[in-house]
Write an enzyme that holds these catalytic residues in place. Sequence first.
Site, PDB file in Angstrom:
ATOM      1  N   GLY A 109       0.810  -1.211   0.000  1.00 50.97           N
ATOM      2  CA  GLY A 109       0.000   0.000   0.000  1.00 50.97           C
ATOM      3  C   GLY A 109       0.838   1.253   0.000  1.00 50.97           C
ATOM      4  O   GLY A 109       2.057   1.221   0.106  1.00 50.97           O
TER       5      GLY A 109
ATOM      6  N   TYR B 213       1.916   9.369   4.151  1.00 47.10           N
ATOM      7  CA  TYR B 213       3.288   9.574   4.595  1.00 47.10           C
ATOM      8  C   TYR B 213       4.315   8.726   3.856  1.00 47.10           C
ATOM      9  O   TYR B 213       5.502   8.953   3.975  1.00 47.10           O
ATOM     10  CB  TYR B 213       3.381   9.291   6.101  1.00 47.10           C
ATOM     11  CG  TYR B 213       2.561  10.242   6.934  1.00 47.10           C
ATOM     12  CD1 TYR B 213       2.958  11.559   7.103  1.00 47.10           C
ATOM     13  CD2 TYR B 213       1.375   9.831   7.529  1.00 47.10           C
ATOM     14  CE1 TYR B 213       2.217  12.438   7.855  1.00 47.10           C
ATOM     15  CE2 TYR B 213       0.620  10.709   8.292  1.00 47.10           C
ATOM     16  CZ  TYR B 213       1.040  12.014   8.452  1.00 47.10           C
ATOM     17  OH  TYR B 213       0.302  12.893   9.200  1.00 47.10           O
ATOM     18  N   GLY B 214       3.885   7.738   3.098  1.00 50.45           N
ATOM     19  CA  GLY B 214       4.851   6.910   2.397  1.00 50.45           C
ATOM     20  C   GLY B 214       4.310   5.532   2.096  1.00 50.45           C
ATOM     21  O   GLY B 214       3.124   5.250   2.281  1.00 50.45           O
TER      22      GLY B 214
ATOM     23  N   LYS C 291       5.979   0.645   7.475  1.00 47.83           N
ATOM     24  CA  LYS C 291       5.645   1.895   6.797  1.00 47.83           C
ATOM     25  C   LYS C 291       6.862   2.807   6.783  1.00 47.83           C
ATOM     26  O   LYS C 291       7.482   3.036   7.817  1.00 47.83           O
ATOM     27  CB  LYS C 291       4.472   2.593   7.506  1.00 47.83           C
ATOM     28  CG  LYS C 291       4.126   3.953   6.939  1.00 47.83           C
ATOM     29  CD  LYS C 291       2.749   4.439   7.384  1.00 47.83           C
ATOM     30  CE  LYS C 291       2.634   4.627   8.861  1.00 47.83           C
ATOM     31  NZ  LYS C 291       1.323   5.237   9.240  1.00 47.83           N
TER      32      LYS C 291
ATOM     33  N   ASP D 226     -10.869   9.602  12.191  1.00 51.46           N
ATOM     34  CA  ASP D 226     -10.748   9.291  10.763  1.00 51.46           C
ATOM     35  C   ASP D 226     -11.100   7.834  10.498  1.00 51.46           C
ATOM     36  O   ASP D 226     -10.402   7.140   9.757  1.00 51.46           O
ATOM     37  CB  ASP D 226      -9.337   9.607  10.263  1.00 51.46           C
ATOM     38  CG  ASP D 226      -9.264   9.672   8.729  1.00 51.46           C
ATOM     39  OD1 ASP D 226     -10.320   9.916   8.095  1.00 51.46           O
ATOM     40  OD2 ASP D 226      -8.180   9.476   8.165  1.00 51.46           O
TER      41      ASP D 226
END
Length: 404
Positions: free
Chosen positions: A21, A25-26, A43, A140
């Site tokens: 994915g 942010y990265g 991540k 969120d």
Amino acid sequence: MSERLPKWNIGPKYELVRKVGKGTYGSVFEARDTTIGEKIAIKNVKSIFEDEIEAKHMLREICIMRTLDHPNIVKIKDIIIPVNSDSYNNVYIAMEYAEADLKKLCKSPTYLDHSQVRFLMYQAICGCRYMHSANIMHRDIKPANILINSNCSLKICDFGLSRSYRRLNFEEGVENSKREQWDHCVEDDPNQRAKKGISRILTGHVVTRWYRAPEVILMEREYGKEMDVWSLGCVFAEMLGMIRENIPQYVERTPLFPGKSCFPLSPDLSTNEMKAGYPCSEYDQLSLIFQIVGTNQDLTFITDPKAKRYVEAFPPTPPKDLRDNFPAITSSELDLLKKMLSFNPRKRITLDQALNHPYFFPVRDNNYEILAKAPADFVFDGEQEVDLFTLREIFRREVSRYRN
């Protein structure tokens, strides 16, 4: 041809396997802990210290996730930074691995049955309830932040927009800037927002548009954990849409409220339709909500007179029968969904009440219904000014907490 893997500076302990994915942010890669053979997700948070606000957001997320310990909340396994560097700019976060997220599943030819939907929603509510008991709001919740495995285990992830309750009230200057937007609509443009002194996290743009509660849309001065309940209700609707008898063709699945704009913070300025002097298109987020729940609502929670006049300008609309959207919905599913999508947050079902809803009687398990032992109390949860050197030092301190 095998996928070319990036050369991340993560040391010999971890071995990248494949990309799974990409987020704000990265990139996120599936990886293997070579010491124990465990599958994890890593991540890569790029250029984290080039922007003080983004660095604070990521640090807040790490601090929050460190304090939460629940089977339905994803856990951080490790944080990897260069050992001997005072100017590192990338951070690698190793987390529990999950096979998919709900957003990907919704777009795939995967179907759920009623019992699977029930168990998944039960876990989501248990995880969110635990979070709230620790005085943390997610802010969120959406399908992309709901991780799911093939055994139907579920974990809530991505706490980048989360806050502790003690940080929920808006700072006066930011609040005043927000209120101005009822008189001066601006496009959802970062430069415009910067001119008004509104940071990304405090504009009310918490919660992705389609899952944003009415009180957040209307920029209420204070909002509470009820906003997460609304978002969970929207997620529940998408899970129900994965039942074949509700939506036979998977390509026809859609969010319940797929708004294309959201007045007043991101209005459709191309529309000529006005309500109480404000632009409002047919596909505005609030318009779509009223098309489902109807306009005959208790508006006593709205504190801003301009916002109330705007809402009252919508033409009378009856509530839609949700059986039109979900023909196979059961009476208990329908009752719970309607209670989670109460327009007035004060009348919205609480997560304690939701757990006691008859819908969940067959799956209740004390191992999931645990609460936090104490409110979350972590090192960094504010908008205070912090220089980048100090931020790096705080990161190092947080890393040491995982290593000890």
